[in-house]
Design a protein around this motif. Structure first.
Motif, PDB file in Angstrom:
ATOM      1  N   LEU A  36       6.882   4.888  19.403  1.00  0.00           N
ATOM      2  CA  LEU A  36       7.135   3.584  18.820  1.00  0.00           C
ATOM      3  C   LEU A  36       5.750   3.338  18.001  1.00  0.00           C
ATOM      4  CD1 LEU A  36       8.270   1.656  22.105  1.00  0.00           C
ATOM      5  CD2 LEU A  36       9.425   2.074  19.966  1.00  0.00           C
ATOM      6  N   ILE A  37       4.692   3.970  18.398  1.00  0.00           N
ATOM      7  CA  ILE A  37       3.680   3.688  17.526  1.00  0.00           C
ATOM      8  C   ILE A  37       3.754   4.432  16.340  1.00  0.00           C
ATOM      9  CG2 ILE A  37       0.994   4.207  17.264  1.00  0.00           C
ATOM     10  CD1 ILE A  37       0.931   3.829  20.288  1.00  0.00           C
ATOM     11  N   ILE A  38       4.397   5.713  15.980  1.00  0.00           N
ATOM     12  CA  ILE A  38       4.565   6.206  14.912  1.00  0.00           C
ATOM     13  C   ILE A  38       5.870   5.547  14.141  1.00  0.00           C
ATOM     14  CG2 ILE A  38       5.537   8.594  14.053  1.00  0.00           C
ATOM     15  CD1 ILE A  38       4.265   9.864  16.114  1.00  0.00           C
ATOM     16  N   ILE A  39       6.633   5.024  14.482  1.00  0.00           N
ATOM     17  CA  ILE A  39       7.631   4.318  13.835  1.00  0.00           C
ATOM     18  C   ILE A  39       6.968   2.865  13.278  1.00  0.00           C
ATOM     19  CG2 ILE A  39       9.934   2.829  14.315  1.00  0.00           C
ATOM     20  CD1 ILE A  39      10.796   5.096  16.172  1.00  0.00           C
ATOM     21  N   ALA A  40       6.356   2.251  14.223  1.00  0.00           N
ATOM     22  CA  ALA A  40       5.707   1.160  13.620  1.00  0.00           C
ATOM     23  C   ALA A  40       4.699   1.407  12.463  1.00  0.00           C
ATOM     24  CB  ALA A  40       4.855   0.533  14.864  1.00  0.00           C
ATOM     25  N   LEU A  41       4.044   2.808  12.440  1.00  0.00           N
ATOM     26  CA  LEU A  41       3.360   2.895  11.455  1.00  0.00           C
ATOM     27  C   LEU A  41       3.981   3.234  10.227  1.00  0.00           C
ATOM     28  CD1 LEU A  41       0.197   3.520  10.582  1.00  0.00           C
ATOM     29  CD2 LEU A  41       0.509   5.706  11.119  1.00  0.00           C
ATOM     30  N   ILE A  42       5.230   4.008  10.207  1.00  0.00           N
ATOM     31  CA  ILE A  42       5.866   4.258   9.223  1.00  0.00           C
ATOM     32  C   ILE A  42       6.472   2.825   8.527  1.00  0.00           C
ATOM     33  CG2 ILE A  42       8.179   5.309   8.518  1.00  0.00           C
ATOM     34  CD1 ILE A  42       7.431   7.609  10.508  1.00  0.00           C
ATOM     35  N   MET A  43       6.850   2.067   9.347  1.00  0.00           N
ATOM     36  CA  MET A  43       7.285   0.820   8.742  1.00  0.00           C
ATOM     37  C   MET A  43       6.404  -0.084   8.092  1.00  0.00           C
ATOM     38  SD  MET A  43      10.585   0.314   9.850  1.00  0.00           S
ATOM     39  CE  MET A  43      10.902  -1.489   9.681  1.00  0.00           C
ATOM     40  N   PHE A  44       5.138  -0.158   8.767  1.00  0.00           N
ATOM     41  CA  PHE A  44       4.073  -0.815   8.024  1.00  0.00           C
ATOM     42  C   PHE A  44       3.681  -0.103   6.840  1.00  0.00           C
ATOM     43  CE2 PHE A  44      -0.693  -1.159   7.373  1.00  0.00           C
ATOM     44  CZ  PHE A  44      -0.517  -2.624   7.500  1.00  0.00           C
ATOM     45  N   VAL A  45       3.818   1.215   6.434  1.00  0.00           N
ATOM     46  CA  VAL A  45       3.289   1.610   5.096  1.00  0.00           C
ATOM     47  C   VAL A  45       4.505   1.543   4.314  1.00  0.00           C
ATOM     48  CG1 VAL A  45       3.159   3.949   4.126  1.00  0.00           C
ATOM     49  CG2 VAL A  45       2.074   3.480   6.125  1.00  0.00           C
ATOM     50  N   PHE A  46       5.785   1.636   4.639  1.00  0.00           N
ATOM     51  CA  PHE A  46       7.190   1.345   3.732  1.00  0.00           C
ATOM     52  C   PHE A  46       6.937  -0.156   3.358  1.00  0.00           C
ATOM     53  CE2 PHE A  46      11.170  -0.570   3.491  1.00  0.00           C
ATOM     54  CZ  PHE A  46      11.732   0.329   2.477  1.00  0.00           C
ATOM     55  N   ILE A  47       6.563  -1.072   4.137  1.00  0.00           N
ATOM     56  CA  ILE A  47       6.439  -2.534   3.730  1.00  0.00           C
ATOM     57  C   ILE A  47       5.365  -2.854   2.651  1.00  0.00           C
ATOM     58  CG2 ILE A  47       5.801  -5.035   4.537  1.00  0.00           C
ATOM     59  CD1 ILE A  47       7.312  -4.314   7.191  1.00  0.00           C
ATOM     60  N   LEU A  48       4.171  -1.946   3.201  1.00  0.00           N
ATOM     61  CA  LEU A  48       3.276  -2.012   1.997  1.00  0.00           C
ATOM     62  C   LEU A  48       3.443  -1.559   0.391  1.00  0.00           C
ATOM     63  CD1 LEU A  48      -0.218  -1.278   4.194  1.00  0.00           C
ATOM     64  CD2 LEU A  48       0.602  -3.611   2.993  1.00  0.00           C
ATOM     65  N   GLN A  49       4.370  -0.343   0.671  1.00  0.00           N
ATOM     66  CA  GLN A  49       4.929   0.236  -0.478  1.00  0.00           C
ATOM     67  C   GLN A  49       5.759  -0.534  -1.161  1.00  0.00           C
ATOM     68  OE1 GLN A  49       7.427   3.313  -0.055  1.00  0.00           O
ATOM     69  NE2 GLN A  49       7.101   4.252  -2.175  1.00  0.00           N
ATOM     70  N   GLN A  50       6.568  -1.447  -0.553  1.00  0.00           N
ATOM     71  CA  GLN A  50       7.523  -2.285  -1.099  1.00  0.00           C
ATOM     72  C   GLN A  50       7.044  -3.570  -1.881  1.00  0.00           C
ATOM     73  OE1 GLN A  50      10.908  -1.727  -1.701  1.00  0.00           O
ATOM     74  NE2 GLN A  50      10.276   0.266  -0.870  1.00  0.00           N
ATOM     75  N   LEU A  51       5.711  -3.988  -1.440  1.00  0.00           N
ATOM     76  CA  LEU A  51       4.984  -4.981  -1.927  1.00  0.00           C
ATOM     77  C   LEU A  51       4.149  -4.580  -2.842  1.00  0.00           C
ATOM     78  CD1 LEU A  51       4.320  -6.983   1.461  1.00  0.00           C
ATOM     79  CD2 LEU A  51       5.999  -7.537  -0.491  1.00  0.00           C
ATOM     80  N   HIS A  52       4.120  -3.324  -3.113  1.00  0.00           N
ATOM     81  CA  HIS A  52       3.131  -2.594  -4.430  1.00  0.00           C
ATOM     82  C   HIS A  52       1.638  -2.864  -4.203  1.00  0.00           C
ATOM     83  CE1 HIS A  52       6.612  -1.910  -6.869  1.00  0.00           C
ATOM     84  NE2 HIS A  52       7.086  -3.204  -6.643  1.00  0.00           N
ATOM     85  N   LEU A  53       1.275  -2.863  -2.688  1.00  0.00           N
ATOM     86  CA  LEU A  53       0.038  -2.815  -2.404  1.00  0.00           C
ATOM     87  C   LEU A  53      -0.615  -1.467  -2.107  1.00  0.00           C
ATOM     88  CD1 LEU A  53       0.393  -5.610   0.545  1.00  0.00           C
ATOM     89  CD2 LEU A  53      -0.404  -5.856  -2.108  1.00  0.00           C
ATOM     90  N   LEU A  54       0.085  -0.397  -2.079  1.00  0.00           N
ATOM     91  CA  LEU A  54      -0.339   0.915  -1.975  1.00  0.00           C
ATOM     92  C   LEU A  54      -0.816   1.560  -3.282  1.00  0.00           C
ATOM     93  CD1 LEU A  54       1.618   2.242   0.850  1.00  0.00           C
ATOM     94  CD2 LEU A  54      -0.815   1.437   0.757  1.00  0.00           C
ATOM     95  N   SER A  55      -0.519   1.122  -4.399  1.00  0.00           N
ATOM     96  CA  SER A  55      -0.318   2.036  -5.642  1.00  0.00           C
ATOM     97  C   SER A  55      -1.728   1.982  -6.013  1.00  0.00           C
ATOM     98  CB  SER A  55       0.492   0.800  -6.843  1.00  0.00           C
ATOM     99  OG  SER A  55      -0.124  -0.514  -7.017  1.00  0.00           O
ATOM    100  N   GLY A  56      -2.566   1.070  -5.878  1.00  0.00           N
ATOM    101  CA  GLY A  56      -4.233   1.342  -6.184  1.00  0.00           C
ATOM    102  C   GLY A  56      -4.577   2.185  -5.256  1.00  0.00           C
ATOM    103  N   ILE A  57      -4.267   2.444  -4.067  1.00  0.00           N
ATOM    104  CA  ILE A  57      -4.857   3.426  -3.202  1.00  0.00           C
ATOM    105  C   ILE A  57      -4.383   4.797  -3.492  1.00  0.00           C
ATOM    106  CG2 ILE A  57      -4.891   3.990  -0.623  1.00  0.00           C
ATOM    107  CD1 ILE A  57      -4.587   1.323   0.072  1.00  0.00           C
ATOM    108  N   ILE A  58      -2.911   4.743  -3.798  1.00  0.00           N
ATOM    109  CA  ILE A  58      -2.489   6.133  -4.200  1.00  0.00           C
ATOM    110  C   ILE A  58      -2.972   6.751  -5.250  1.00  0.00           C
ATOM    111  CG2 ILE A  58      -0.195   7.324  -4.838  1.00  0.00           C
ATOM    112  CD1 ILE A  58       1.104   5.463  -3.066  1.00  0.00           C
ATOM    113  N   SER A  59      -3.282   5.933  -6.480  1.00  0.00           N
ATOM    114  CA  SER A  59      -3.826   6.390  -7.588  1.00  0.00           C
ATOM    115  C   SER A  59      -5.328   6.883  -7.572  1.00  0.00           C
ATOM    116  CB  SER A  59      -3.859   5.326  -8.777  1.00  0.00           C
ATOM    117  OG  SER A  59      -4.755   4.216  -8.334  1.00  0.00           O
ATOM    118  N   HIS A  60      -5.777   6.089  -6.585  1.00  0.00           N
ATOM    119  CA  HIS A  60      -7.321   6.758  -6.222  1.00  0.00           C
ATOM    120  C   HIS A  60      -7.156   8.128  -5.317  1.00  0.00           C
ATOM    121  CE1 HIS A  60     -11.616   6.551  -5.359  1.00  0.00           C
ATOM    122  NE2 HIS A  60     -11.326   6.677  -3.908  1.00  0.00           N
ATOM    123  N   LEU A  61      -6.065   8.132  -4.466  1.00  0.00           N
ATOM    124  CA  LEU A  61      -6.133   9.272  -3.782  1.00  0.00           C
ATOM    125  C   LEU A  61      -5.843  10.613  -4.670  1.00  0.00           C
ATOM    126  CD1 LEU A  61      -4.388   8.219  -0.503  1.00  0.00           C
ATOM    127  CD2 LEU A  61      -6.805   9.003  -0.737  1.00  0.00           C
TER     128      LEU A  61
END
Length: 94
Positions: A8-33
């Protein structure tokens, strides 16, 4: 129970990352990585593995310590009962 909670923790984490990606909040982090050298990924992986091992081993150590404390308590109680019987041989209480 432990596997269910972990899943359940893993599923919640995946859902959280998915939502962040859909809101385009991860693009800055991904480009830095993407700009990091390859060996930095190994450092991050090593830190994560070390943290996981620390958490699991500390939990096992606590269980072993608790078992040892219980065993020593039983030994102490046994000695107290033997001493009580030795001092009061006429009294046959357990």
């Amino acid at each position: 129970m432990k596997n269910t909670k972990r899943s359940l923790i893993i599923i919640a984490l995946i859902m959280f990352v998915f939502i962040l990606q859909q809101l385009h909040l991860l693009s800055g982090i991904i480009s830095h990585l993407e700009s990091l050298p390859w060996w930095m990924y190994l450092v991050f992986l090593g830190i994560l593995i070390s943290a996981y091992q620390f958490l699991t081993l500390s939990k096992e150590d606590k269980e072993v310590d608790q078992q040892w404390i219980e065993e020593q308590g039983e030994v102490f109680i046994k000695r107290m009962r033997e001493e009580k019987k030795r001092r009061h041989p006429n009294n046959n209480e357990a």
